[in-house]
Design a protein around this motif. Structure first.
Motif, PDB file in Angstrom:
ATOM      1  N   UNK A   1      41.372  51.206  44.181  1.00 43.68           N
ATOM      2  CA  UNK A   1      42.130  50.196  44.905  1.00 43.68           C
ATOM      3  C   UNK A   1      42.094  50.373  46.410  1.00 43.68           C
ATOM      4  N   UNK A   2      41.352  51.369  46.872  1.00 43.96           N
ATOM      5  CA  UNK A   2      41.237  51.591  48.312  1.00 43.96           C
ATOM      6  C   UNK A   2      40.489  50.436  48.983  1.00 43.96           C
ATOM      7  N   UNK A   3      39.556  49.830  48.243  1.00 41.37           N
ATOM      8  CA  UNK A   3      38.842  48.646  48.716  1.00 41.37           C
ATOM      9  C   UNK A   3      39.110  47.508  47.743  1.00 41.37           C
TER      10      UNK A   3
ATOM     11  N   UNK B   1      49.820  39.355  38.445  1.00 41.09           N
ATOM     12  CA  UNK B   1      49.479  38.456  37.344  1.00 41.09           C
ATOM     13  C   UNK B   1      48.327  37.510  37.688  1.00 41.09           C
ATOM     14  N   UNK B   2      47.344  38.041  38.412  1.00 42.53           N
ATOM     15  CA  UNK B   2      46.071  37.359  38.668  1.00 42.53           C
ATOM     16  C   UNK B   2      44.960  38.269  38.169  1.00 42.53           C
ATOM     17  N   UNK B   3      43.962  37.686  37.492  1.00 36.08           N
ATOM     18  CA  UNK B   3      42.914  38.488  36.851  1.00 36.08           C
ATOM     19  C   UNK B   3      42.104  39.315  37.829  1.00 36.08           C
ATOM     20  N   UNK B   4      41.830  38.750  39.003  1.00 37.25           N
ATOM     21  CA  UNK B   4      40.940  39.414  39.953  1.00 37.25           C
ATOM     22  C   UNK B   4      41.161  38.838  41.345  1.00 37.25           C
ATOM     23  N   UNK B   5      40.766  39.564  42.373  1.00 31.88           N
ATOM     24  CA  UNK B   5      40.855  38.994  43.721  1.00 31.88           C
ATOM     25  C   UNK B   5      39.909  37.803  43.869  1.00 31.88           C
ATOM     26  N   UNK B   6      40.319  36.811  44.630  1.00 29.63           N
ATOM     27  CA  UNK B   6      39.437  35.685  44.905  1.00 29.63           C
ATOM     28  C   UNK B   6      38.255  36.116  45.761  1.00 29.63           C
ATOM     29  N   UNK B   7      37.185  35.342  45.652  1.00 33.87           N
ATOM     30  CA  UNK B   7      36.042  35.485  46.548  1.00 33.87           C
ATOM     31  C   UNK B   7      35.864  34.179  47.303  1.00 33.87           C
TER      32      UNK B   7
ATOM     33  N   UNK C   1      37.686  48.062  34.033  1.00 27.80           N
ATOM     34  CA  UNK C   1      36.677  47.216  34.656  1.00 27.80           C
ATOM     35  C   UNK C   1      37.007  47.065  36.135  1.00 27.80           C
ATOM     36  N   UNK C   2      36.126  47.574  36.981  1.00 31.12           N
ATOM     37  CA  UNK C   2      36.353  47.585  38.423  1.00 31.12           C
ATOM     38  C   UNK C   2      36.004  46.210  38.997  1.00 31.12           C
ATOM     39  N   UNK C   3      36.979  45.624  39.714  1.00 28.77           N
ATOM     40  CA  UNK C   3      36.779  44.301  40.285  1.00 28.77           C
ATOM     41  C   UNK C   3      37.080  44.324  41.784  1.00 28.77           C
TER      42      UNK C   3
ATOM     43  N   UNK D   1      32.771  40.585  40.969  1.00 28.63           N
ATOM     44  CA  UNK D   1      33.735  39.547  41.325  1.00 28.63           C
ATOM     45  C   UNK D   1      34.197  38.722  40.139  1.00 28.63           C
ATOM     46  N   UNK D   2      33.679  39.008  38.944  1.00 24.28           N
ATOM     47  CA  UNK D   2      34.086  38.211  37.789  1.00 24.28           C
ATOM     48  C   UNK D   2      34.675  39.081  36.690  1.00 24.28           C
ATOM     49  N   UNK D   3      33.839  39.594  35.787  1.00 21.04           N
ATOM     50  CA  UNK D   3      34.369  40.343  34.645  1.00 21.04           C
ATOM     51  C   UNK D   3      34.661  41.798  34.952  1.00 21.04           C
ATOM     52  N   UNK D   4      34.110  42.305  36.052  1.00 16.40           N
ATOM     53  CA  UNK D   4      34.324  43.700  36.419  1.00 16.40           C
ATOM     54  C   UNK D   4      33.192  44.593  35.945  1.00 16.40           C
TER      55      UNK D   4
END
Length: 259
Positions: free
Chosen positions: A74-76, A22-28, A125-127, A106-109
């Motif tokens: 999802x491998x990376x 339930x998080x939109x994307x991984x942090x940077x 959308x790949x993130x 890192x944002x919208x994908x």
């Protein structure tokens, strides 16, 4: 080394954000510190962990060609770039393409790609998150036009420096050759399947004042930062084996936000 524990901790939690459902994307993460502060050495220690790729140098074309499909599966989930300045030191057109790619990643994908070199179609959308570093002097160098580089506003800043006492400990560490005994950092609680981590509103609200202070320094509203700091709260719970954020997670993140 103990002096680098906060840096190890913030990288660890950044990596864990990639496993929260339930998080939109991984942090940077952007690490800001003086030369010889151990940035690269610490980042290298995380290489053995799954779903991470370590790239000393990179271009947008290289990511499209070699890594985008692995990010999609999802491998990376995180790309570690030890020196941010290196991919930003090429000719202007190459740098702009790289920045555009990073902004999307890192944002919208990134969905479909159609260029002279690459054709790719995807319904998702790949993130991916980025962990990178730069010195404070380079960050302040106006010739790099950092203010116009969009992805710096999409990335959590983490700055640290050594006190005189810490520098003495580092030299003692070197004189005893203890650096030869250091080991890689392998994260033992990475889940096989992404987990949903509950975040009660009161705990999300508890970090809002600190987010506001950092956002003011960055001259942003802080909306993106708040989302990423909330993800760190959830990552802290996940890393501790919990399904919900508690007050200890808040104290932990507030401590890291002060660096």
């Amino acid at each position: 080394m103990k002096d680098l524990d906060p840096l190890v901790e913030v990288i660890t939690l950044t990596i864990y954000t990639a496993y929260i459902r339930n998080v939109q994307k991984p942090n940077s993460l952007l690490i800001i510190a003086r030369p010889e502060s151990g940035k690269t050495e610490v980042m290298k220690k995380f290489i053995p962990n799954k779903n991470i790729v370590y790239l000393s140098d990179v271009t947008a074309f290289g990511i499209e060609r070699d890594y985008l499909h692995r990010i999609e599966t999802g491998e990376i989930r995180h790309i570690i770039i030890p020196d941010l300045l290196k991919p930003l030191s090429r000719k202007e057109s190459t740098v702009k393409t790289f920045i555009t790619m990073m902004n999307g990643l890192i944002e919208e994908g990134i969905a479909s790609v159609s260029t002279y070199a690459t054709r790719r179609s995807s319904e998702t959308h790949v993130k991916c998150g980025i962990i990178t570093a730069i010195t404070g002097e380079e960050l302040r160098d106006q010739r790099h036009n950092w203010g116009r580089i969009g992805f710096l506003s999409r990335i959590v800043p983490f700055s640290y420096s050594y006190s005189i006492e810490s520098v003495k400990k580092v030299f003692d560490h070197i004189l005893r050759l203890d650096y030869l005994k250091e080991h890689n950092i392998e994260l033992r609680r990475i889940p096989k399947n992404d987990k949903e981590i509950k975040l009660p509103r009161r705990y999300a609200q508890a970090i809002l004042p600190s987010t506001t202070v950092i956002a003011k320094a960055q001259k942003t509203y802080g909306c993106r930062l708040q989302k990423q700091f909330q993800a760190l709260l959830q990552a802290s719970a996940l890393e501790r084996g919990r399904a919900s954020v508690n007050s200890r997670n808040v104290d932990r993140i507030l401590h890291l936000m002060n660096w």
